[in-house]
Design a protein around this motif. Structure first.
Motif, PDB file in Angstrom:
ATOM      1  N   SER A 216      -2.054 -18.448  -2.023  1.00 35.13           N
ATOM      2  CA  SER A 216      -1.002 -17.474  -1.726  1.00 35.13           C
ATOM      3  C   SER A 216      -1.400 -16.096  -2.178  1.00 35.13           C
ATOM      4  O   SER A 216      -1.132 -15.103  -1.501  1.00 35.13           O
ATOM      5  N   ARG A 217      -2.047 -16.007  -3.333  1.00 31.69           N
ATOM      6  CA  ARG A 217      -2.414 -14.711  -3.871  1.00 31.69           C
ATOM      7  C   ARG A 217      -3.390 -13.997  -2.958  1.00 31.69           C
ATOM      8  O   ARG A 217      -3.392 -12.776  -2.867  1.00 31.69           O
TER       9      ARG A 217
ATOM     10  N   ILE B  45       5.156  -2.316  -4.379  1.00 30.95           N
ATOM     11  CA  ILE B  45       5.661  -1.708  -5.611  1.00 30.95           C
ATOM     12  C   ILE B  45       5.078  -2.429  -6.828  1.00 30.95           C
ATOM     13  O   ILE B  45       4.546  -1.810  -7.758  1.00 30.95           O
ATOM     14  N   GLY B  46       5.172  -3.741  -6.833  1.00 29.47           N
ATOM     15  CA  GLY B  46       4.645  -4.515  -7.955  1.00 29.47           C
ATOM     16  C   GLY B  46       3.146  -4.386  -8.099  1.00 29.47           C
ATOM     17  O   GLY B  46       2.619  -4.285  -9.215  1.00 29.47           O
ATOM     18  N   SER B  47       2.449  -4.352  -6.980  1.00 28.17           N
ATOM     19  CA  SER B  47       0.988  -4.282  -7.020  1.00 28.17           C
ATOM     20  C   SER B  47       0.507  -2.932  -7.542  1.00 28.17           C
ATOM     21  O   SER B  47      -0.435  -2.860  -8.336  1.00 28.17           O
ATOM     22  N   ALA B  48       1.145  -1.843  -7.102  1.00 26.27           N
ATOM     23  CA  ALA B  48       0.755  -0.517  -7.585  1.00 26.27           C
ATOM     24  C   ALA B  48       0.980  -0.396  -9.089  1.00 26.27           C
ATOM     25  O   ALA B  48       0.141   0.141  -9.820  1.00 26.27           O
ATOM     26  N   ALA B  49       2.118  -0.908  -9.562  1.00 24.60           N
ATOM     27  CA  ALA B  49       2.401  -0.869 -10.998  1.00 24.60           C
ATOM     28  C   ALA B  49       1.403  -1.720 -11.775  1.00 24.60           C
ATOM     29  O   ALA B  49       0.909  -1.317 -12.838  1.00 24.60           O
ATOM     30  N   HIS B  50       1.105  -2.897 -11.256  1.00 23.08           N
ATOM     31  CA  HIS B  50       0.141  -3.794 -11.902  1.00 23.08           C
ATOM     32  C   HIS B  50      -1.229  -3.114 -12.004  1.00 23.08           C
ATOM     33  O   HIS B  50      -1.894  -3.161 -13.049  1.00 23.08           O
ATOM     34  N   TYR B  51      -1.635  -2.471 -10.929  1.00 22.90           N
ATOM     35  CA  TYR B  51      -2.925  -1.780 -10.928  1.00 22.90           C
ATOM     36  C   TYR B  51      -2.976  -0.725 -12.023  1.00 22.90           C
ATOM     37  O   TYR B  51      -3.940  -0.677 -12.818  1.00 22.90           O
ATOM     38  N   LEU B  52      -1.973   0.127 -12.072  1.00 25.21           N
ATOM     39  CA  LEU B  52      -1.991   1.212 -13.049  1.00 25.21           C
ATOM     40  C   LEU B  52      -1.996   0.682 -14.478  1.00 25.21           C
ATOM     41  O   LEU B  52      -2.687   1.228 -15.350  1.00 25.21           O
ATOM     42  N   ARG B  53      -1.247  -0.375 -14.720  1.00 23.51           N
ATOM     43  CA  ARG B  53      -1.275  -0.942 -16.070  1.00 23.51           C
ATOM     44  C   ARG B  53      -2.667  -1.453 -16.422  1.00 23.51           C
ATOM     45  O   ARG B  53      -3.169  -1.240 -17.536  1.00 23.51           O
ATOM     46  N   GLU B  54      -3.314  -2.104 -15.470  1.00 25.15           N
ATOM     47  CA  GLU B  54      -4.614  -2.697 -15.757  1.00 25.15           C
ATOM     48  C   GLU B  54      -5.710  -1.652 -15.948  1.00 25.15           C
ATOM     49  O   GLU B  54      -6.719  -1.933 -16.586  1.00 25.15           O
ATOM     50  N   VAL B  55      -5.543  -0.464 -15.399  1.00 25.91           N
ATOM     51  CA  VAL B  55      -6.574   0.563 -15.575  1.00 25.91           C
ATOM     52  C   VAL B  55      -6.231   1.526 -16.694  1.00 25.91           C
ATOM     53  O   VAL B  55      -6.881   2.571 -16.837  1.00 25.91           O
ATOM     54  N   GLY B  56      -5.223   1.185 -17.497  1.00 30.15           N
ATOM     55  CA  GLY B  56      -5.028   1.928 -18.727  1.00 30.15           C
ATOM     56  C   GLY B  56      -3.777   2.761 -18.868  1.00 30.15           C
ATOM     57  O   GLY B  56      -3.697   3.614 -19.761  1.00 30.15           O
TER      58      GLY B  56
ATOM     59  N   VAL C  61       3.571 -15.183  -0.772  1.00 33.57           N
ATOM     60  CA  VAL C  61       2.493 -14.462  -0.093  1.00 33.57           C
ATOM     61  C   VAL C  61       2.418 -13.037  -0.629  1.00 33.57           C
ATOM     62  O   VAL C  61       3.441 -12.374  -0.777  1.00 33.57           O
ATOM     63  N   VAL C  62       1.204 -12.581  -0.926  1.00 32.77           N
ATOM     64  CA  VAL C  62       1.000 -11.169  -1.258  1.00 32.77           C
ATOM     65  C   VAL C  62       0.784 -10.437   0.056  1.00 32.77           C
ATOM     66  O   VAL C  62      -0.263 -10.561   0.686  1.00 32.77           O
TER      67      VAL C  62
ATOM     68  N   PHE D  64      -4.365  -0.576  -1.001  1.00 33.84           N
ATOM     69  CA  PHE D  64      -5.295  -1.305  -1.863  1.00 33.84           C
ATOM     70  C   PHE D  64      -6.568  -1.624  -1.094  1.00 33.84           C
ATOM     71  O   PHE D  64      -6.527  -1.981   0.086  1.00 33.84           O
ATOM     72  N   MET D  65      -7.697  -1.534  -1.775  1.00 32.82           N
ATOM     73  CA  MET D  65      -8.920  -2.086  -1.233  1.00 32.82           C
ATOM     74  C   MET D  65      -8.821  -3.608  -1.301  1.00 32.82           C
ATOM     75  O   MET D  65      -8.112  -4.163  -2.147  1.00 32.82           O
ATOM     76  N   PRO D  66      -9.520  -4.320  -0.403  1.00 31.81           N
ATOM     77  CA  PRO D  66      -9.381  -5.781  -0.363  1.00 31.81           C
ATOM     78  C   PRO D  66      -9.634  -6.487  -1.688  1.00 31.81           C
ATOM     79  O   PRO D  66      -8.928  -7.439  -2.037  1.00 31.81           O
ATOM     80  N   SER D  67     -10.639  -6.045  -2.457  1.00 34.52           N
ATOM     81  CA  SER D  67     -10.912  -6.716  -3.729  1.00 34.52           C
ATOM     82  C   SER D  67      -9.751  -6.554  -4.698  1.00 34.52           C
ATOM     83  O   SER D  67      -9.487  -7.441  -5.525  1.00 34.52           O
ATOM     84  N   ASN D  68      -9.031  -5.431  -4.618  1.00 33.53           N
ATOM     85  CA  ASN D  68      -7.875  -5.247  -5.485  1.00 33.53           C
ATOM     86  C   ASN D  68      -6.684  -6.075  -5.035  1.00 33.53           C
ATOM     87  O   ASN D  68      -5.846  -6.453  -5.858  1.00 33.53           O
ATOM     88  N   ILE D  69      -6.611  -6.352  -3.749  1.00 28.94           N
ATOM     89  CA  ILE D  69      -5.576  -7.282  -3.288  1.00 28.94           C
ATOM     90  C   ILE D  69      -5.815  -8.649  -3.923  1.00 28.94           C
ATOM     91  O   ILE D  69      -4.891  -9.311  -4.413  1.00 28.94           O
ATOM     92  N   GLU D  70      -7.068  -9.064  -3.940  1.00 29.57           N
ATOM     93  CA  GLU D  70      -7.404 -10.352  -4.545  1.00 29.57           C
ATOM     94  C   GLU D  70      -7.115 -10.371  -6.042  1.00 29.57           C
ATOM     95  O   GLU D  70      -6.562 -11.338  -6.573  1.00 29.57           O
ATOM     96  N   LYS D  71      -7.504  -9.316  -6.747  1.00 31.06           N
ATOM     97  CA  LYS D  71      -7.417  -9.316  -8.207  1.00 31.06           C
ATOM     98  C   LYS D  71      -6.051  -8.904  -8.732  1.00 31.06           C
ATOM     99  O   LYS D  71      -5.584  -9.437  -9.741  1.00 31.06           O
ATOM    100  N   LEU D  72      -5.398  -7.946  -8.059  1.00 24.58           N
ATOM    101  CA  LEU D  72      -4.217  -7.314  -8.636  1.00 24.58           C
ATOM    102  C   LEU D  72      -2.988  -7.361  -7.748  1.00 24.58           C
ATOM    103  O   LEU D  72      -1.934  -6.856  -8.127  1.00 24.58           O
ATOM    104  N   GLY D  73      -3.116  -7.930  -6.575  1.00 25.77           N
ATOM    105  CA  GLY D  73      -1.967  -8.045  -5.695  1.00 25.77           C
ATOM    106  C   GLY D  73      -0.877  -8.899  -6.316  1.00 25.77           C
ATOM    107  O   GLY D  73      -1.153  -9.928  -6.933  1.00 25.77           O
ATOM    108  N   VAL D  74       0.379  -8.485  -6.154  1.00 31.47           N
ATOM    109  CA  VAL D  74       1.521  -9.160  -6.776  1.00 31.47           C
ATOM    110  C   VAL D  74       2.518  -9.592  -5.713  1.00 31.47           C
ATOM    111  O   VAL D  74       2.919  -8.795  -4.857  1.00 31.47           O
ATOM    112  N   ASP D  75       2.918 -10.844  -5.791  1.00 28.11           N
ATOM    113  CA  ASP D  75       3.975 -11.368  -4.915  1.00 28.11           C
ATOM    114  C   ASP D  75       5.321 -11.105  -5.574  1.00 28.11           C
ATOM    115  O   ASP D  75       5.974 -12.010  -6.083  1.00 28.11           O
TER     116      ASP D  75
END
Length: 360
Positions: A11-12, A238-249, A227-228, A210-221
């Protein structure tokens, strides 16, 4: 390795849900609508591409024949090459006007679109804030600058863009081959037609780009449908953008940047143009920089000096770790400061539901 919230790997890794019936491939690919028939290049016949495909097949468990069929339908995209060949794609580019650029994104129309978007997805912003602690106005501003809330997600076939950048325009071939691998994996896992997906000239996808690799790593359902889907689900974006920013600091409570006054010596020493934290606040203070007082941060706080060309003058700001996080999303000083300014305008407009607002 970052994972999404309690969803299966299958699903991710799914990007689209509406094409699960599979896809039929034509040997010539003409029936799928080439980006430019005259620019057709049969990547699948190139030895280097076939070797790459074999490696991806073994690594990902995707049938080699499926990858080759997909690559047979790819076209070189002239628009992608033209845009990527421009010299002004990095944080160090200067032939722009900050005020003109800012007006393009920070204006009444964009803030009005933000108001509608936030109200329609208030529950998603609330949940995103609880999970990732990135202010809703920042997430909304990112999506507003990236795609104007899903209105402008790109019209270039992603398969074409990524093949072009992987095998023809090879300045960053390794990076884009990794993105092409992720894209094909998403398509295979989701049983989707790789020729049906469109995005940016560089292969970014969906409402939050998102670039495809970020969909795989950081995409949020975030909407919980299993389904992401960043192309059709604003909640997931919304969830994926927030998740990305948290993970990059992203650091809760830290401003993105501060206005400042500089001397020629400070500019010479600290204006490196690098899209990363390069010094400390204390170093700038010791050099004589003028900042708003008092600053609610430690003098040891890592920072960078940000230069924004505006006609015949230069606007300077001091960027924090949160500025750097936005640079990770898009490597442009203009981009990071625009997101910050749009977020301020959204917040000033009181368009966020009270429960979604971060604590002071």
């Amino acid at each position: 390795m970052v994972t999404t919230d309690s969803r299966t790997d299958l699903s991710r890794r799914r990007l689209l849900s509406g094409t699960a019936a599979g896809w039929l491939l034509s040997a010539s690919g003409v029936t799928h609508g080439a980006s430019d028939p005259a620019a057709f290049v049969n990547y699948a016949r190139r030895d280097d591409v076939r070797l790459w495909a074999a490696q991806v097949s073994e690594k990902r468990g995707i049938p080699f024949s499926w990858i080759i069929q997909a690559l047979t339908l790819a076209r070189t995209n002239a628009t992608t090459v033209k845009i990527m060949s421009r010299p002004a794609l990095t944080a160090t580019s200067t032939p722009k006007d900050w005020f003109k650029h800012r007006r393009t994104y920070v204006n009444a129309a964009r803030v009005s679109n933000a108001q509608v978007f936030i109200r329609e997805h208030a529950a998603a912003f609330t949940e995103s804030w609880k999970r990732y602690q990135v202010p809703p106005q920042i997430v909304a501003a990112v999506i507003g600058v990236e795609t104007n809330y899903g209105r402008l997600t790109g019209n270039i076939r992603t398969l074409d863009a990524l093949c072009t950048l992987s095998f023809d325009y090879t300045r960053r071939a390794a990076f884009f081959q990794n993105e092409l691998e992720s894209f094909l994996a998403l398509m295979w896992q989701g049983k989707a037609d790789p020729t049906s997906v469109k995005g940016s000239f560089a292969g970014a996808l969906g409402i939050c780009q998102f670039m495809p690799s970020n969909i795989e790593k950081l995409g949020v359902d975030l909407d919980g449908d299993g389904v992401v889907n960043l192309s059709e689900s604003a909640d997931d974006a919304i969830g994926s953008a927030a998740h990305y920013l948290r993970e990059v600091g992203w650091v809760r409570g830290l401003p993105v940047s501060w206005p400042c006054r500089v001397t020629p010596e400070i500019v010479r020493w600290f204006d490196t143009g690098e899209a990363r934290l390069t010094t400390s606040l204390q170093n700038l203070l010791d050099a004589g920089i003028e900042l708003p007082a008092p600053l609610p941060v430690s003098p040891k706080t890592p920072v960078l000096l940000v230069s924004l060309p505006a006609g015949k003058t230069m606007i300077y700001r001091v960027g924090t770790a949160n500025f750097a996080a936005l640079l990770d999303y898009n490597r442009s000083f203009f981009y990071a400061q625009t997101v910050s300014d749009l977020a301020d305008s959204i917040l000033a407009g009181d368009v966020l539901p009270p429960e979604a607002l971060p604590a002071a």
